[in-house]
Design an enzyme around this catalytic site. Sequence first.
Site, mmCIF file in Angstrom:
data_model
loop_
_atom_site.group_PDB
_atom_site.id
_atom_site.type_symbol
_atom_site.label_atom_id
_atom_site.label_comp_id
_atom_site.label_asym_id
_atom_site.label_seq_id
_atom_site.Cartn_x
_atom_site.Cartn_y
_atom_site.Cartn_z
ATOM 1 N N SER A 53 101.481 63.242 22.478
ATOM 2 C CA SER A 53 100.692 62.732 21.352
ATOM 3 C C SER A 53 101.496 61.830 20.432
ATOM 4 O O SER A 53 102.719 61.886 20.410
ATOM 5 C CB SER A 53 100.196 63.909 20.512
ATOM 6 O OG SER A 53 99.195 64.592 21.162
ATOM 7 N N TYR A 109 89.740 71.964 31.825
ATOM 8 C CA TYR A 109 91.016 72.668 31.852
ATOM 9 C C TYR A 109 91.458 72.998 30.430
ATOM 10 O O TYR A 109 91.506 72.111 29.572
ATOM 11 C CB TYR A 109 92.096 71.794 32.517
ATOM 12 C CG TYR A 109 93.372 72.575 32.717
ATOM 13 C CD1 TYR A 109 93.623 73.221 33.921
ATOM 14 C CD2 TYR A 109 94.315 72.706 31.694
ATOM 15 C CE1 TYR A 109 94.766 73.978 34.111
ATOM 16 C CE2 TYR A 109 95.455 73.464 31.869
ATOM 17 C CZ TYR A 109 95.678 74.101 33.075
ATOM 18 O OH TYR A 109 96.805 74.854 33.263
ATOM 19 N N HIS A 150 103.387 69.542 17.464
ATOM 20 C CA HIS A 150 102.720 69.787 18.742
ATOM 21 C C HIS A 150 103.700 70.046 19.876
ATOM 22 O O HIS A 150 103.523 70.963 20.673
ATOM 23 C CB HIS A 150 101.848 68.585 19.136
ATOM 24 C CG HIS A 150 100.437 68.685 18.659
ATOM 25 N ND1 HIS A 150 99.608 69.698 19.022
ATOM 26 C CD2 HIS A 150 99.705 67.881 17.833
ATOM 27 C CE1 HIS A 150 98.418 69.526 18.450
ATOM 28 N NE2 HIS A 150 98.457 68.436 17.713
ATOM 29 N N GLU A 188 97.471 56.798 19.622
ATOM 30 C CA GLU A 188 96.379 57.768 19.734
ATOM 31 C C GLU A 188 95.682 57.949 18.376
ATOM 32 O O GLU A 188 94.472 57.895 18.272
ATOM 33 C CB GLU A 188 96.988 59.095 20.199
ATOM 34 C CG GLU A 188 95.998 60.205 20.424
ATOM 35 C CD GLU A 188 96.704 61.515 20.760
ATOM 36 O OE1 GLU A 188 97.942 61.615 20.562
ATOM 37 O OE2 GLU A 188 96.017 62.445 21.206
ATOM 38 N N HIS A 189 96.487 58.194 17.328
ATOM 39 C CA HIS A 189 95.957 58.417 15.977
ATOM 40 C C HIS A 189 96.545 57.388 15.029
ATOM 41 O O HIS A 189 97.752 57.160 15.037
ATOM 42 C CB HIS A 189 96.360 59.805 15.452
ATOM 43 C CG HIS A 189 95.994 60.935 16.351
ATOM 44 N ND1 HIS A 189 96.932 61.642 17.066
ATOM 45 C CD2 HIS A 189 94.796 61.498 16.642
ATOM 46 C CE1 HIS A 189 96.316 62.597 17.762
ATOM 47 N NE2 HIS A 189 95.027 62.536 17.526
ATOM 48 N N GLU A 202 80.538 32.736 53.098
ATOM 49 C CA GLU A 202 81.516 33.829 53.162
ATOM 50 C C GLU A 202 81.694 34.362 54.586
ATOM 51 O O GLU A 202 82.455 35.312 54.798
ATOM 52 C CB GLU A 202 81.100 34.965 52.201
ATOM 53 C CG GLU A 202 81.256 34.587 50.732
ATOM 54 C CD GLU A 202 81.063 35.773 49.774
ATOM 55 O OE1 GLU A 202 80.668 36.860 50.240
ATOM 56 O OE2 GLU A 202 81.323 35.591 48.566
ATOM 57 N N ASP A 222 90.985 66.627 14.203
ATOM 58 C CA ASP A 222 91.306 67.521 15.318
ATOM 59 C C ASP A 222 90.292 68.641 15.457
ATOM 60 O O ASP A 222 90.160 69.241 16.524
ATOM 61 C CB ASP A 222 92.686 68.169 15.102
ATOM 62 C CG ASP A 222 93.813 67.219 15.431
ATOM 63 O OD1 ASP A 222 93.572 66.248 16.171
ATOM 64 O OD2 ASP A 222 94.940 67.456 14.945
ATOM 65 N N HIS A 251 74.425 39.500 56.503
ATOM 66 C CA HIS A 251 73.963 39.404 55.120
ATOM 67 C C HIS A 251 72.919 38.292 55.002
ATOM 68 O O HIS A 251 71.846 38.481 54.428
ATOM 69 C CB HIS A 251 75.129 39.080 54.179
ATOM 70 C CG HIS A 251 76.028 40.230 53.856
ATOM 71 N ND1 HIS A 251 76.815 40.847 54.794
ATOM 72 C CD2 HIS A 251 76.291 40.879 52.687
ATOM 73 C CE1 HIS A 251 77.511 41.824 54.214
ATOM 74 N NE2 HIS A 251 77.203 41.864 52.935
ATOM 75 N N GLN A 282 101.762 65.981 13.665
ATOM 76 C CA GLN A 282 101.949 65.505 15.030
ATOM 77 C C GLN A 282 103.223 66.086 15.638
ATOM 78 O O GLN A 282 103.230 66.549 16.782
ATOM 79 C CB GLN A 282 102.010 63.973 15.032
ATOM 80 C CG GLN A 282 101.631 63.363 16.350
ATOM 81 C CD GLN A 282 100.210 63.734 16.736
ATOM 82 O OE1 GLN A 282 99.299 63.721 15.914
ATOM 83 N NE2 GLN A 282 100.022 64.134 17.973
ATOM 84 N N GLN A 284 97.586 73.963 40.528
ATOM 85 C CA GLN A 284 96.772 74.677 41.520
ATOM 86 C C GLN A 284 95.310 74.802 41.057
ATOM 87 O O GLN A 284 94.380 74.731 41.888
ATOM 88 C CB GLN A 284 97.366 76.054 41.847
ATOM 89 C CG GLN A 284 97.476 77.038 40.691
ATOM 90 C CD GLN A 284 98.776 76.880 39.884
ATOM 91 O OE1 GLN A 284 99.460 75.845 39.967
ATOM 92 N NE2 GLN A 284 99.108 77.899 39.107
ATOM 93 N N ASN A 333 99.882 70.532 30.611
ATOM 94 C CA ASN A 333 101.288 70.119 30.627
ATOM 95 C C ASN A 333 101.492 69.005 31.655
ATOM 96 O O ASN A 333 100.534 68.480 32.221
ATOM 97 C CB ASN A 333 102.178 71.328 30.908
ATOM 98 C CG ASN A 333 101.893 71.947 32.276
ATOM 99 O OD1 ASN A 333 101.330 71.313 33.173
ATOM 100 N ND2 ASN A 333 102.287 73.197 32.438
#
Lengths: 428, 428
Positions: free
Chosen positions: B236, B129, B261, B326-327, B414, B360, B419, B258, B190, B213
Amino acid sequence: MINLTTTAPTFAADFTTLVNARREADADVARDVRAIIARVRDEGDAAVHAYTKSFDRHDLDATGWQIDREEWRAAYDGLAPDLRAALQLAAQRIATYHEKQKPQGTDSTDANGIRTGARWNAIEHAGIYIPGGRAAYPSSVLMNAIPAKVAGVDRIVMVTPTPDGEVNPLVLAAAHIVGVDELWRIGGAQAIAALAYGTDRLRPVDVITGPGNAWVAEAKRQLYGVVGIDMVAGPSEIVVVADGENRADWIAADLLSQSEHDPTSQSILFTDSAAFADAVAAEVDAQIETLATSKVARAAWDANGAIIVVRTLEEALPLVDRLAAEHLELACDDPQALFDKVRHAGSVFMGRHTPEAIGDYVAGPNHVLPTGRRARFASGLSVLDFMKRTSFLQLGPQGLAAIGPAAVALAEAEGLPAHARSVALRLP
Amino acid sequence: MINLTTTAPTFAADFTTLVNARREADADVARDVRAIIARVRDEGDAAVHAYTKSFDRHDLDATGWQIDREEWRAAYDGLAPDLRAALQLAAQRIATYHEKQKPQGTDSTDANGIRTGARWNAIEHAGIYIPGGRAAYPSSVLMNAIPAKVAGVDRIVMVTPTPDGEVNPLVLAAAHIVGVDELWRIGGAQAIAALAYGTDRLRPVDVITGPGNAWVAEAKRQLYGVVGIDMVAGPSEIVVVADGENRADWIAADLLSQSEHDPTSQSILFTDSAAFADAVAAEVDAQIETLATSKVARAAWDANGAIIVVRTLEEALPLVDRLAAEHLELACDDPQALFDKVRHAGSVFMGRHTPEAIGDYVAGPNHVLPTGRRARFASGLSVLDFMKRTSFLQLGPQGLAAIGPAAVALAEAEGLPAHARSVALRLP
């Protein structure tokens, strides 16, 4: 049980129906679980206490929220010696197999002095869910907790419901053998929520693994992202590919070892011998009657069992890939030749002397495996589920001069001027 | 922006508030996404067409559902030469880094002839995506598709919304460079639903990765289990640990890279110099004004920025672990000494000449990283996300005789007689 043969004109459609048959949880479960999670998140211990009273019919303040180490030890000491030895053998073999999964980091520096690499670390806190009642299996304790232990997790928190307050001594003994850190008498979606969010009594964990019913599985799915989870688990399945040289009673027992788990379990046999197909069908019917688990096995076999006659065993392999089964047995003289052509399966059991059940307990590989065709993209539980990777990067002036201008160009093209500036300022 | 200092009496509480601040999607998004997924599942292409008309304001039957390879090539040919070279350099370095992630299988046989091992295979179909509009980044194409390519995925399906029918030539050029297999002009929840369930036009995929998003992220979360996904992605963040010897303008630019963004992005500086803290704060304010992205950067910095003065850089490290960012930049002379004590971070940038933005784009490690404290348990995107492991097992009569009795004992304990029988029948 359905009988199919690849030479029938309707085979393609019939097989597609089999592949797409859904055996999983419905929307009602999802709604109930959302409500339970929200209440545990808001009310913490009070919600866990109330749900336990309602679903497991005991008062945590009376029975105790946790089960003490002394009780694990006592359960272990009370085991029959052969069972104790069996659990110890299983634990040792599982640990040996999983040791090989420990990942290697990387660390390399190129001609411009640009250093790149990756480092693996264990997570800090793991939660292991072990069902109560019928499916309270000590093997599940070993299969979930040992990879966490091998990974180097700091704190392993086991939770297990104790319906009517009753504990399962085998589960306690297994907890003792692995050496978990805490054992709580809570279960269901409420236990998963408590592990994920934490409560006043229970410190939260980072990853939750372990089998459970539809509510537990759905709770894990909904809380994925708040914590890591092993996989979305559904009903089990086995696919057996067997030539006509096998013993029908062996293969029938293998099929039933899946059917006896749950009415939603699926067992499918592919064989190139119509006579063997008939013999196995007859053996299944005969053996079912003698099982203490006959009611479950009969329901599963009738609803989800299948015997498929193929022209050659090779013809079965693309069909096997479409099923992407949790367990795949290749019962023939040269199983490797078939295995080389299989792409999607959770775990493969090769040859005539490798019944799937041997892998459930003592062989070493994990028995927590992707179900419901998820072997297309998912793997069995491993040490990696309890570790995570941190990438790293180190540049000096020379390295930055070499690749920095390209980063500036890309950042500007993407409309991110602060990105570009953070690199450009450092260029000569 | 908040200013904290570890010597303040309220520091512990203030820092906990910072750690727990939620910046993620709400229940409304989840409900909307459930409805979109259900409709795409039921109505297929018709639903995708209708949602695209409504959200992206174009008619797929008029614009075309897919973008042709010739258009990717034309976009590539039309790039400015420095940009084309920058994308090529990035693609090559990313491929080199990810090649090292290819996992090794195992295959070993013990003294009893018990063979155990694991084999890795690529998944067949990957969906990537790529957002449209403001966040349509060619670097995202490279970072998501190259690991799939290195893994050996058969078919890489890229989807990207084209609001008002407009395509982003940089994204097309990147698709050309990587060599994806299909590129569809669809987006939002979708598109994720269409990739997961398939439609008449679009064959389903096994794994979906890529940024998006809140609706896209929530759709991936809800469809986790139907397909594999990279991670639940949130806003982020960057954490910078810097001594007073750094240039304030460099570090300010890093923090802003950062903040620019998204208004929900978070930038946090730890420093052992109060004077440096003040200098960076002043630099951030000065630089923001000059950015084309100043509105977003200002909103993010004001709401989620923080400067924390510590006694020593070492004092910052347990706090850094709690943030599990994250960073993480370690801007000092001996970053390795600090890195050795860090357990939780998505990616680490060491030394004074390693701004996060270099990672990046062109350095090699992946920029798809765990956000929102998920580095406690999750890793950045890798080749492993496009592969899965099949364990295997092969026993002969001797091996089964050695460990079979233990399996029988455990199966009986068990309460799983089929088994036990499947093993016992094969014992001598």
